[in-house]
Design a protein around this motif. Structure first.
Motif, PDB file in Angstrom:
ATOM      1  N   SER A  85       0.738  -1.213  -0.072  1.00 18.20           N
ATOM      2  CA  SER A  85      -0.287   0.090   0.028  1.00 18.20           C
ATOM      3  C   SER A  85       0.873   1.202  -0.109  1.00 18.20           C
ATOM      4  N   PRO A  86       0.396   2.358  -0.185  1.00 15.26           N
ATOM      5  CA  PRO A  86       1.095   3.368  -0.212  1.00 15.26           C
ATOM      6  C   PRO A  86       1.823   3.769   0.995  1.00 15.26           C
ATOM      7  N   SER A  87       3.198   4.389   0.973  1.00 16.95           N
ATOM      8  CA  SER A  87       3.617   4.658   2.084  1.00 16.95           C
ATOM      9  C   SER A  87       3.945   3.297   3.186  1.00 16.95           C
ATOM     10  N   HIS A  88       3.843   2.195   2.807  1.00 14.50           N
ATOM     11  CA  HIS A  88       4.006   1.032   3.630  1.00 14.50           C
ATOM     12  C   HIS A  88       5.389   0.872   4.133  1.00 14.50           C
ATOM     13  N   ARG A  89       5.555   0.687   5.374  1.00 17.96           N
ATOM     14  CA  ARG A  89       6.905   0.896   6.111  1.00 17.96           C
ATOM     15  C   ARG A  89       7.118  -0.469   7.043  1.00 17.96           C
ATOM     16  N   LEU A  90       8.227  -0.898   6.908  1.00 16.58           N
ATOM     17  CA  LEU A  90       8.742  -1.945   7.701  1.00 16.58           C
ATOM     18  C   LEU A  90      10.074  -1.360   8.522  1.00 16.58           C
ATOM     19  N   GLY A  91      10.062  -1.485   9.695  1.00 16.51           N
ATOM     20  CA  GLY A  91      11.343  -1.058  10.373  1.00 16.51           C
ATOM     21  C   GLY A  91      11.283   0.224  10.904  1.00 16.51           C
ATOM     22  N   PRO A  92      12.282   0.827  11.641  1.00 19.51           N
ATOM     23  CA  PRO A  92      13.499   0.390  11.824  1.00 19.51           C
ATOM     24  C   PRO A  92      13.667  -1.296  12.569  1.00 19.51           C
ATOM     25  N   LYS A  93      14.178  -2.105  12.092  1.00 21.97           N
ATOM     26  CA  LYS A  93      14.418  -3.520  12.682  1.00 21.97           C
ATOM     27  C   LYS A  93      15.372  -4.169  12.390  1.00 21.97           C
ATOM     28  N   ILE A  94      15.819  -4.999  13.094  1.00 23.48           N
ATOM     29  CA  ILE A  94      16.592  -6.202  12.712  1.00 23.48           C
ATOM     30  C   ILE A  94      16.071  -7.433  12.417  1.00 23.48           C
ATOM     31  N   TYR A  95      16.630  -8.369  11.678  1.00 24.05           N
ATOM     32  CA  TYR A  95      16.383  -9.779  11.289  1.00 24.05           C
ATOM     33  C   TYR A  95      17.475 -10.515  11.550  1.00 24.05           C
ATOM     34  N   ASP A  96      17.160 -11.923  12.216  1.00 26.14           N
ATOM     35  CA  ASP A  96      18.586 -12.889  12.392  1.00 26.14           C
ATOM     36  C   ASP A  96      18.638 -14.045  11.002  1.00 26.14           C
ATOM     37  N   PHE A  97      18.257 -13.234   9.846  1.00 24.23           N
ATOM     38  CA  PHE A  97      18.620 -14.217   8.705  1.00 24.23           C
ATOM     39  C   PHE A  97      18.720 -13.363   7.532  1.00 24.23           C
ATOM     40  N   TYR A  98      19.201 -13.572   6.309  1.00 21.08           N
ATOM     41  CA  TYR A  98      19.246 -12.893   5.178  1.00 21.08           C
ATOM     42  C   TYR A  98      18.058 -12.629   4.555  1.00 21.08           C
ATOM     43  N   LEU A  99      17.826 -11.613   4.106  1.00 21.65           N
ATOM     44  CA  LEU A  99      16.467 -11.375   3.306  1.00 21.65           C
ATOM     45  C   LEU A  99      16.549 -10.475   2.146  1.00 21.65           C
ATOM     46  N   PHE A 100      16.320 -11.061   0.970  1.00 22.74           N
ATOM     47  CA  PHE A 100      16.563 -10.364  -0.235  1.00 22.74           C
ATOM     48  C   PHE A 100      15.244  -9.876  -0.814  1.00 22.74           C
ATOM     49  N   HIS A 101      15.007  -8.650  -1.237  1.00 23.06           N
ATOM     50  CA  HIS A 101      13.844  -8.227  -1.826  1.00 23.06           C
ATOM     51  C   HIS A 101      14.345  -7.824  -3.397  1.00 23.06           C
ATOM     52  N   TYR A 102      13.250  -8.129  -4.413  1.00 19.20           N
ATOM     53  CA  TYR A 102      13.423  -7.776  -5.718  1.00 19.20           C
ATOM     54  C   TYR A 102      12.169  -7.163  -6.180  1.00 19.20           C
ATOM     55  N   ILE A 103      12.460  -5.797  -6.683  1.00 14.86           N
ATOM     56  CA  ILE A 103      11.364  -4.954  -6.869  1.00 14.86           C
ATOM     57  C   ILE A 103      10.673  -5.052  -8.584  1.00 14.86           C
ATOM     58  N   GLU A 104       9.330  -5.406  -8.571  1.00 12.99           N
ATOM     59  CA  GLU A 104       9.003  -5.697  -9.852  1.00 12.99           C
ATOM     60  C   GLU A 104       8.388  -4.410 -10.505  1.00 12.99           C
ATOM     61  N   GLU A 105       7.772  -3.480  -9.474  1.00  8.03           N
ATOM     62  CA  GLU A 105       6.941  -2.473 -10.094  1.00  8.03           C
ATOM     63  C   GLU A 105       7.101  -1.476  -9.003  1.00  8.03           C
ATOM     64  N   GLY A 106       6.781  -0.111  -9.481  1.00  8.07           N
ATOM     65  CA  GLY A 106       6.727   0.945  -8.168  1.00  8.07           C
ATOM     66  C   GLY A 106       7.985   1.328  -7.787  1.00  8.07           C
ATOM     67  N   SER A 107       8.065   2.156  -6.577  1.00  6.10           N
ATOM     68  CA  SER A 107       9.403   2.616  -6.234  1.00  6.10           C
ATOM     69  C   SER A 107       9.165   2.800  -4.689  1.00  6.10           C
ATOM     70  N   GLY A 108      10.453   2.945  -4.114  1.00  9.41           N
ATOM     71  CA  GLY A 108      10.284   3.183  -2.588  1.00  9.41           C
ATOM     72  C   GLY A 108      11.786   3.595  -1.934  1.00  9.41           C
ATOM     73  N   VAL A 109      12.011   3.651  -0.647  1.00  9.24           N
ATOM     74  CA  VAL A 109      13.341   3.727  -0.148  1.00  9.24           C
ATOM     75  C   VAL A 109      13.942   2.764   0.750  1.00  9.24           C
ATOM     76  N   PHE A 110      15.129   2.475   0.765  1.00  9.14           N
ATOM     77  CA  PHE A 110      15.791   1.285   1.585  1.00  9.14           C
ATOM     78  C   PHE A 110      16.593   1.974   2.461  1.00  9.14           C
ATOM     79  N   ARG A 111      16.817   1.970   3.703  1.00  8.64           N
ATOM     80  CA  ARG A 111      17.703   2.547   4.697  1.00  8.64           C
ATOM     81  C   ARG A 111      18.422   1.514   5.568  1.00  8.64           C
ATOM     82  N   THR A 112      19.686   1.774   5.565  1.00  8.52           N
ATOM     83  CA  THR A 112      20.620   1.053   6.318  1.00  8.52           C
ATOM     84  C   THR A 112      21.328   1.985   7.445  1.00  8.52           C
TER      85      THR A 112
END
Length: 291
Positions: free
Chosen positions: A39-66
């Motif tokens: 959904s618009p402006s859908h946000r996850l985090g700030p948080k940590i994970y205990d595994f590797y997590l890979f995302h691949y974007i098919e459509e749209g745009s957004g921001v990833f912060r580390t």
């Protein structure tokens, strides 16, 4: 006065499935896979994970912060989240992204991510939204949802395919074809090729074709990296292998040894052996097998 058309936002969807197989905690494995139209402006985090997590974007745009940077991403981009590092990611308010993902962990997970080129300094890859990565992610999700026999093994195969494609994209996007690191990588490829193929009557032209480079370029970088031409290196490799056989396989004739190192002409083999070591193959054999 005509009003500008307002872009239609697709309804949010979410689908995820876990690996139906469990090979053990210490074994490299894909944990789960999924896809979502956010959904618009859908946000996850700030948080940590205990595994590797890979995302691949098919459509749209957004921001990833580390912890080290902020990345504005769109269709065809992917991002890797590493364990125990604080991250957040948020879809655009007007063009929310649709992405697919997978999680993996176990022995060799970090090494696999590093081999693909991912790190805290390089967590993002840019490719094509229609390439092999989204297809592979979709195949993993389908196998998990259907609980197919061998789904875990198939997922591992797709994981390696995804990491290989990511590596190609990262290398093509950042490599300097005259840089020292690139030259070393090409030289290593050539040496590995020669070491595995010297027993066959391969030519340098065939090697260049197999590696996907033109001969002039390969000859230049190889000489820069080793101090000798590919032709000389391959010939010396063959002669050195022949020395070993002359010493340790007295049951083989000179002709058989020449053929075993990819040189089908015994006379040419003898001349080149003498060129490198100052004596004929038969003389060398007698000197090392006396007594």
């Amino acid at each position: 006065m005509n009003q500008p058309l307002k872009q239609t936002v697709k309804p949010a969807t979410y689908m995820s499935a876990a690996n139906p197989d469990f090979p053990g905690y210490d074994v490299l494995r894909v944990l789960f896979a999924g896809e979502s139209q956010t959904s618009p402006s859908h946000r996850l985090g700030p948080k940590i994970y205990d595994f590797y997590l890979f995302h691949y974007i098919e459509e749209g745009s957004g921001v990833f912060r580390t912890e080290k940077g902020t990345y504005r991403l769109r269709s065809g981009s992917g991002f890797m989240i590493e364990p125990d590092h604080l991250v957040s990611y948020e879809s655009d308010p007007e063009t929310p992204w649709r992405y697919r993902w997978l999680a993996f962990s176990g022995a060799g997970a970090k090494e696999l991510a590093r081999e693909a080129g991912f790190s805290q300094d390089t967590p993002v890859v840019h490719g094509s939204s229609y390439g092999p990565i989204p297809e592979a992610l979709g195949s993993i999700l389908a196998a998990f949802r259907e609980q197919q026999e061998g789904a875990g093994l198939a997922a591992l195969g797709y994981l390696y395919l995804i990491m290989a494609e990511a590596k190609r994209s990262l290398v093509s996007g950042t490599a300097n074809t005259e840089g020292e690191a690139h030259i070393q990588r090409v030289v290593k490829q050539m040496i590995h090729y020669m070491t595995s193929q010297y027993a066959y009557p391969i030519s340098i032209e065939e090697m260049c074709s197999g590696l996907g480079y033109n001969r002039a370029y390969l000859s230049r970088v190889f000489k820069k990296g080793t101090g000798m031409s590919p032709v000389t290196y391959l010939l010396k490799l063959r002669i050195d292998k022949a020395r070993y056989l002359l010493r340790d396989r007295p049951d083989l004739s000179i002709e058989q040894i020449a053929a075993s190192v990819g040189l089908t002409d015994p006379l040419y083999f003898s001349r080149q052996f003498k060129r490198f070591y100052g004596e004929a193959p038969s003389t060398y054999r007698r000197s090392v097998t006396r007594g």
